[in-house]
Design an enzyme around this catalytic site. Structure first.
Site, mmCIF file in Angstrom:
data_model
loop_
_atom_site.group_PDB
_atom_site.id
_atom_site.type_symbol
_atom_site.label_atom_id
_atom_site.label_comp_id
_atom_site.label_asym_id
_atom_site.label_seq_id
_atom_site.Cartn_x
_atom_site.Cartn_y
_atom_site.Cartn_z
ATOM 1 N N ASP A 174 64.418 17.614 -12.137
ATOM 2 C CA ASP A 174 64.418 18.879 -13.449
ATOM 3 C C ASP A 174 62.509 17.555 -14.016
ATOM 4 O O ASP A 174 62.467 16.862 -13.262
ATOM 5 C CB ASP A 174 65.127 18.557 -15.223
ATOM 6 C CG ASP A 174 64.399 19.745 -16.068
ATOM 7 O OD1 ASP A 174 63.595 20.074 -15.847
ATOM 8 O OD2 ASP A 174 65.715 20.523 -16.627
ATOM 9 N N ASP A 228 62.688 28.461 -18.301
ATOM 10 C CA ASP A 228 64.276 28.420 -18.340
ATOM 11 C C ASP A 228 64.585 30.368 -19.016
ATOM 12 O O ASP A 228 63.376 30.781 -20.583
ATOM 13 C CB ASP A 228 65.266 27.887 -19.514
ATOM 14 C CG ASP A 228 65.289 25.837 -19.492
ATOM 15 O OD1 ASP A 228 64.389 26.013 -18.087
ATOM 16 O OD2 ASP A 228 65.168 25.390 -19.894
#
Length: 555
Positions: A174, A228
């Site tokens: 990430d 997301d």
């Protein structure tokens, strides 16, 4: 005549030195050959994208997120992947997302959260592998993960070796809490090099913040497209819009990851989940489940295990579909949407406001902003309708646009903040709107009598406009063995008819038969030679048809 000798060197020395130099060169060549052969043998191919297929598996985040993740959940999921047939269908990776880790020991080695994983990550990885599946972990190139657990920045070599010791097969990397001044691509390259140095092959998944696609294809196997995913139709479709708007599919060398699948989490209808799964498959996105297999309905299982749709995703040719055609059949022209490309001088984004009638009128179409409380959709309709809500109050001081209904409830205009094209909707007004829910109303740049309506005043602002997406979208692309896949998506809120013309997708030949099969409803039709084939059918709202065209030689 005697030859002049180089000063300081005797003939015997020159002869010996020459022999030594030749022998040295031979030895170096042999050592180099053995060394590089050893690398070829001992170190696997670290770019499995070419000649392979998108990864398939399961990830913990969409359903369990941070609080719900623990050892029991993961082991139960492993068992369910096998017993349900999901593993047999191809879902092999079991990936733990954020919150499995807690701290580091005195040597800097990452430590699991013992309350969540009392037997340790290594033992859990062994359990996953014992079932014939692969194991993945989450980390972050920043100082902290997005869940504020220890990140890998400064510990890349230690973390990579730890993952290798635990026999990790997949690393999701990430991009939260990036160290000040650090280049994101450089950070990803550092972690990739550390993984490579372990000698263990691990898929390296990175975020879309690695914007340079040429560089990203050198240090990752899959790259997230954008933000997301959320379990709703608008967000899911806008991820696809975003990918095409950035021309991502012009770049090969890695898999463009549209994010984990939401199929089965309950936020969309069965037909919408079919579209979701069809698009991810056709665009060659990794198929990473994000649901809880324990709660999986038969309708969800039928979607996720459809062998023909999975085979489209896993086709060895590895080519994503292209958006080949769009049709606006009239209804989409009247949908009010939020558009990321907010220019403030586009007449399609300009509105006038009548304080007397409280109409928000589109300056180009001369139609009024209209809300349907039942569907929550916002459209533009002929002004003066009494069956729908057109009387809006513009509150510039509190940054909201709203109307009241007879029961006394108040509904606010809402522009989706993170979608490429978000359907404008109404919802019950929150008591304290967040900065994302605030609506701004200001003079347009090109017309002082009109206004622009938008949200997010500082970045990623969305302007209210009319239209923006087509009612029907047609995608098509090649498959192996000269086959073609065609996907037709109905994005409208009403059903639409569609005419399927074979000649639009293949060059028909006289000596060929063509079998056209719909992979969801399992019907098929045939064309002989260069005979024209046009077939009409109905596509329900927020649904799709997906066809595989297979050429066959005449028997």
């Amino acid at each position: 005549m005697a030859r002049r000798m180089t000063k300081g060197l005797k003939p015997t020395c020159m002869k010996k030195c020459g022999i030594i130099l030749i022998l040295t060169a031979v030895i170096i060549a042999i050592i180099a050959k053995l060394y590089f052969e050893k690398i070829t043998i001992d170190q696997p191919n670290y770019n499995p994208v070419e000649g392979s297929t998108p990864p398939m598996g399961w990830n913990s985040w969409n359903h369990f997120q941070c609080d719900g993740l623990n050892e029991s959940v993961v082991k139960e999921t492993v068992d369910l992947l096998i017993s349900s047939g999901l593993a047999k269908a191809g879902y092999k990776y079991v990936n733990l997302d954020d919150c499995w880790q807690l701290t580091r020991n005195e040597n800097g080695v990452i430590q699991e959260d013992q309350t969540k994983f009392p037997n340790g990550i290594k033992t859990l990885a062994e359990y996953v592998h014992s079932k014939g599946l692969k194991f993945g972990l989450y980390t972050c190139v920043g100082t902290l993960t997005c869940g504020r657990r220890p990140g890998s920045y400064g510990y890349e070599e230690i973390d990579a070796q730890t993952y290798a010791d635990w026999k990790v097969d997949f690393v999701k990397n990430d991009d939260c809490y990036i160290h000040p001044g650090e280049n994101i691509e450089k950070s990803y390259q550092t972690m990739y090099a550390a993984i490579k140095n372990t000698g263990r092959q691990m898929i390296h998944s990175v975020k879309g913040s690695a914007e340079n696609l040429e560089l990203a294809s050198g240090f990752s196997n899959m790259r997230r497209v954008n933000y997301d995913i959320k379990d709703n139709w608008i967000n899911m479709m806008s991820l696809v819009d975003w990918a095409f708007s950035k021309n991502l599919y012009d770049h090969s060398g890695l898999w463009h990851d549209l994010d984990m699948l939401e199929v089965g989490n309950g936020g969309m209808t069965t037909e919408e989940y079919k579209v979701h799964f069809s698009l991810w498959s056709a665009l060659k996105s990794p198929l990473i489940l994000g649901n809880d297999p324990k709660m999986m309905k038969d309708s969800v299982k039928n979607i996720l295990t459809n062998p023909e749709v999975i085979n489209i995703n896993q086709d060895p040719l590895g080519k994503p579909v292209s958006l080949v055609r769009e049709e606006k059949l009239g209804h989409a022209e009247h949908l009010a949407v939020s558009d990321l490309r907010c220019t403030r001088n586009d007449t399609n984004q300009q509105w006038s406001y009548s304080k007397e009638k409280r109409w928000l009128k589109h300056v180009k179409l001369d139609l009024c902003l209209t809300a349907n409380v039942t569907s929550k959709l916002v459209t533009v309709e002929k002004c003066g309708r009494s069956d729908l809500h057109q009387a809006w109050t513009v509150d510039e001081e509190r940054n909201k646009i709203y109307f009241n209904i007879a029961s006394g409830k108040t509904y606010c205009l809402e522009l989706k903040s993170w979608e490429m094209y978000g359907q404008a909707t109404v919802k019950k007004c929150p008591k304290k709107p967040t900065y994302k829910e605030k609506i701004y109303f200001e003079k347009s740049a090109s017309n002082t009598s009109s206004y622009v309506i938008y949200n997010l005043k500082t970045f990623n602002d969305k302007c209210l406009k009319v239209g923006g997406v087509a009612d029907l979208q047609v995608y098509s692309g090649p498959l192996s063995k000269n086959r073609v896949v065609v996907l037709i998506v109905n994005r409208d809120v009403v059903d639409h008819g569609f005419s399927f013309n074979l000649e639009e997708y293949v060059n028909t030949e006289q000596d060929k038969h063509y079998v056209v099969k719909e992979v969801w409803e399992k019907f098929e039709f045939k064309a002989i030679g260069d005979t024209k084939l046009v077939t009409d059918f109905e596509i329900p709202s927020h649904s799709c048809k997906m066809f595989i065209i297979t050429p066959q030689s005449k028997a």
